[in-house]
Design an enzyme around this catalytic site. Structure first.
Site, PDB file in Angstrom:
ATOM      1  N   GLU A 189     -28.908 -17.180  33.780  1.00 46.82           N
ATOM      2  CA  GLU A 189     -29.884 -17.749  34.717  1.00 46.82           C
ATOM      3  C   GLU A 189     -29.183 -18.349  35.934  1.00 46.82           C
ATOM      4  O   GLU A 189     -29.618 -18.174  37.070  1.00 46.82           O
ATOM      5  CB  GLU A 189     -30.732 -18.804  34.015  1.00 46.82           C
ATOM      6  CG  GLU A 189     -31.636 -18.194  32.956  1.00 46.82           C
ATOM      7  CD  GLU A 189     -32.559 -19.222  32.328  1.00 46.82           C
ATOM      8  OE1 GLU A 189     -32.044 -20.091  31.613  1.00 46.82           O
ATOM      9  OE2 GLU A 189     -33.770 -19.151  32.569  1.00 46.82           O
ATOM     10  N   GLU A 211     -32.699 -16.520  24.431  1.00 53.36           N
ATOM     11  CA  GLU A 211     -33.518 -17.690  24.113  1.00 53.36           C
ATOM     12  C   GLU A 211     -34.547 -17.449  23.012  1.00 53.36           C
ATOM     13  O   GLU A 211     -34.762 -18.309  22.162  1.00 53.36           O
ATOM     14  CB  GLU A 211     -34.228 -18.207  25.376  1.00 53.36           C
ATOM     15  CG  GLU A 211     -33.335 -19.018  26.299  1.00 53.36           C
ATOM     16  CD  GLU A 211     -32.466 -18.180  27.232  1.00 53.36           C
ATOM     17  OE1 GLU A 211     -32.377 -16.947  27.051  1.00 53.36           O
ATOM     18  OE2 GLU A 211     -31.880 -18.774  28.160  1.00 53.36           O
TER      19      GLU A 211
END
Ligand code: NAI
Length: 687
Positions: free
Chosen positions: A110, A130
């Site tokens: 990210e 995630e």
């Protein structure tokens, strides 16, 4: 060049007008609070310092950034949070290059996607794992990824937690360049070449895609992710990248991330994550240097022996494979060869690597070869007489100092050890089937097993890329003992009124991949049948004994391999409901026990089966068979299909109301009859 220390975990230095920002947070450069504030300060420095025109973010050590610090996820997150850091990078007028090596996972990817360009060393892996932790990316991953890859590819990547290699990342435009070496130099050159221009992914639009194909991809992702909440949320978030404005979608992503972060599922998955890391640690009193391992001898080239051989060959060990006769040996050797051939044919293994593994295999029937072995693993029939005989022979042939292991599922490791003149060298190494696939390894400590032998067992587990868990020498060790208590309770439930499919579907709804009766059919009912017959003489007649399985076996219904067990199988596929033969056996069993059959709800089935597990777990923890409660969760999740997102039986129990659980356990004892001991839950419930 002058060095400027921001925080201990982030260092900056100006090199030729480029600010080099180094993340130094060993071992994985996790995105912890000190890294985030260090990055924020560095970006501020970049904005303010007129001498620098661009920046490079790079990781020291073996990796860029392999994720978050999971321990922080259990608490309120401290400022600055990652989205804020990324917003600062985007707001800054000067370009920032992410220089990747090792892993850019989760927050690491990210962060990289929040930069203006990305360059990677070959071999870098990238991914957003995630969902495997019950959450979704929370720092723009679900928005910036699809702007490059398209929604279809992003759905697959985010919902499966898949890791991709640099080459694919390049073709997906997630990175701009791959280099073979000198990452820092190349990154500096890239930063300089950007001539001060920003290239924010947030300003791009996802490439146009066919709505029907996107819909299909979304459905496939939900299906593959078994509809888990994090997967549903991830699908929604990724699709928002084409439905909402960037800022709206980003805010929505963060909101969902924050909700999921504290959900029971995410807590369960974090619990498993830490439990697995903890499990491999031996207690202080048996910490010792492992013995050296190069050659492993395996006795018995059956299902387990060949699986263990493959695992050992894959880890680069040399393997001596021994059998009782040439025919059995040849069958075993062929199984190993077939395995490697099919892996090569499927494109999963390079032919050269397969050939090297096969070359390290040395099959034979002459026990004299045992002399070469540093470790001997016995995997012959589950029969004490046979095992004792084999261990006497091992004792006669193995060199002094070799570690001697049995793969027994249930038998007494001390009795086996005492068949040798060196019980201190003997331990149990309980592999799971298929042994080259299953991660779990129970390392069984006998009364006399020496510390360095245990350390060698744990070390072997790590080398075979498995999760070794220490267990005491008690019937069934940790896993089979708890699973037996569970299966027994499920048999009581059959007699009380449910059909096998009711029990199986209730437990599948809880999250098990298969219910206990489908599992029994798959493994073959004859294994349990044989054991039951062996135990018949010593079984207390007051015990509630369910004879349904024995009667199925007497009718030749041994499970899937004979086309019928609890269920019938047509063309290898299970017929959903049980047939009349099975139902009448079950009804008769109920009748003989004087039970008026009644309908049990799925909740009741689940609760009884789980409480039976929890009770047995508490008993064996009190007995010291498991060294810590969390090990039990690792064993059940890794070896027995307990759903990972439920955390394991101990985690599950800790979510329940204790008083209600204790009341229900008393009732379960009444239903289960003689021989059911109600455990004290204190130790199990106290983390
Ligand atoms: P298997 O029947 O497939 O293989 C046993 C092999 O041992 C046969 O090939 C047999 O020829 C050989 N053998 C028997 N006596 C021998 C002797 N005296 N010398 C040399 N070789 C001999 O059995 P499987 O399933 O591989 O089980 C082996 C052991 O592993 C058992 O103790 C079993 O309880 C345990 N185990 C089995 C699991 C499974 O799922 N099958 C899982 C975990 C443990």
């Amino acid at each position: 060049m002058h060095l400027h220390k921001n925080e201990s975990t982030v260092r900056t230095a100006a090199i030729n007008h480029v600010l080099m920002i180094e993340i130094n947070n060993a071992p994985i450069n996790a995105c912890s609070i000190s890294v985030r504030s260090g990055l924020r300060d560095a970006i501020e420095q970049l904005s303010r310092n007129p001498d620098v025109t661009a920046a490079v973010i790079i990781g020291t050590g073996t990796t860029f950034m392999a994720g978050f610090d999971l321990r922080e996820f259990g608490q309120p997150l401290q400022e600055p949070q990652l989205p804020g850091v990324i917003a600062a990078i985007e707001a800054c007028g000067k370009p920032v290059v992410a220089a990747l090596h090792g892993a850019a996972l989760g927050g690491g990817l990210e962060l990289a996607l929040g930069c203006d360009a990305r360059i990677a060393l070959t071999g870098t892996v990238l991914g957003l794992p995630e969902v495997t932790l019950g959450i979704i990316p929370g720092a723009g991953g679900t928005q910036r990824l699809p702007r490059r890859t398209g929604v279809v590819r992003a759905l697959k990547m985010v919902c499966s937690g898949e890791r991709i290699k640099a080459a694919e990342a390049l073709s997906l435009r997630l990175i701009d360049e791959i280099v073979e070496s000198d990452l820092k130099q190349h990154a500096l050159a890239l930063a300089a070449s950007m001539a001060g221009r920003k290239r924010r992914i947030r300003e791009e639009s996802p490439p146009p895609e066919d709505a029907a194909i996107v819909e299909q991809a979304a459905q496939a992702a939900v299906w593959a992710g078994k509809g888990r909440p994090a997967v549903l949320a991830a699908v929604e978030a990724v699709r928002n990248s084409t439905r909402l404005s960037f800022d709206e979608a980003l805010a929505r992503e963060r909101e969902v991330f924050q909700q999921l972060r504290v959900s029971t599922e995410a807590r369960a998955l974090r619990h498993q994550y830490f439990a697995e890391r903890e499990a491999v640690r031996l207690p202080a009193e048996v910490k010792a240097q492992a013995r050296e391992l190069r050659t492993v001898a395996i006795i018995g080239a059956g299902t387990m022996g060949t699986g263990i051989a493959i695992a050992a060959l894959d880890a680069g060990l040399s393997v001596v494979l021994l059998e009782q006769d040439a025919a059995a040996l040849d069958r075993g050797r062929q199984r190993v060869v077939d395995h490697y051939q099919s892996r090569v044919a499927a494109g999963k293994l390079k032919a050269g690597i397969a050939a090297a593994s096969e070359a390290r295999l040395n099959p034979g029937t002459d026990w004299a070869v045992l002399k070469q072995a540093d470790l001997v693993i016995e995997a012959v029939f589950e029969d004490m007489g046979v095992k004792l005989e084999v261990f006497r022979k091992i004792d006669a042939h193995a060199r002094e100092g070799a570690v001697l292991a049995t793969n027994t599922s249930y038998l007494d490791v001390d009795a086996i050890a005492n068949a040798t003149r060196r019980p201190q060298d003997v331990l149990g190494l309980h592999f799971f089937s298929p042994a080259n696939v299953m991660k779990l390894l129970e390392v069984v400590r006998g009364a006399k097993t020496s510390a360095d032998v245990l350390a060698t067992g744990m070390d072997l587990g790590k080398r075979l890329n498995k999760l070794p868990v220490l267990t005491g020498n008690a019937f069934g060790f940790i896993g089979n003992r708890i699973y037996n208590a569970y299966r027994k309770q499920c048999e009581f439930i059959l007699e009380d009124g449910a059909w096998p499919e009711d029990v199986d579907s209730a437990l599948q709804t809880f999250g098990f991949a298969m219910g206990p009766f489908a599992v029994a059919d798959l493994s073959g009912l004859d294994i349990a049948w044989r054991m039951r017959k062996a135990q018949a003489a010593t079984r207390d007649p007051r015990e509630r004994y369910v004879a349904i399985l024995d009667q199925l076996c007497e009718q030749g219904r041994l499970g899937r391999k004979t086309g019928a067990g609890y269920y019938r199988y047509e063309d290898g596929k299970q017929v959903k409901s049980t047939d009349e033969v099975v139902r009448s056996i079950i009804e008769k069993a109920s009748g003989q026990r004087g039970i008026a059959r009644r309908t049990l709800s799925a909740e009741e089935v689940q609760r009884r089966a789980l409480l039976a597990m929890v009770n047995e777990a508490a008993l064996l923890l009190a007995d010291g068979v498991a060294q810590r409660a969390s090990d039990i969760d690792v064993v059940l999740v890794q070896g027995y299909g307990f759903p990972r997102w439920q955390g394991g039986p101990v985690f599950w129990a800790r979510q329940q109301d204790r008083a209600a659980m204790e009341t229900d356990l008393q009732q379960l004892a009444v239903k289960s009859g003689y021989g059911f001991t109600v455990a004290d839950l204190s130790q199990l419930l106290n983390p």
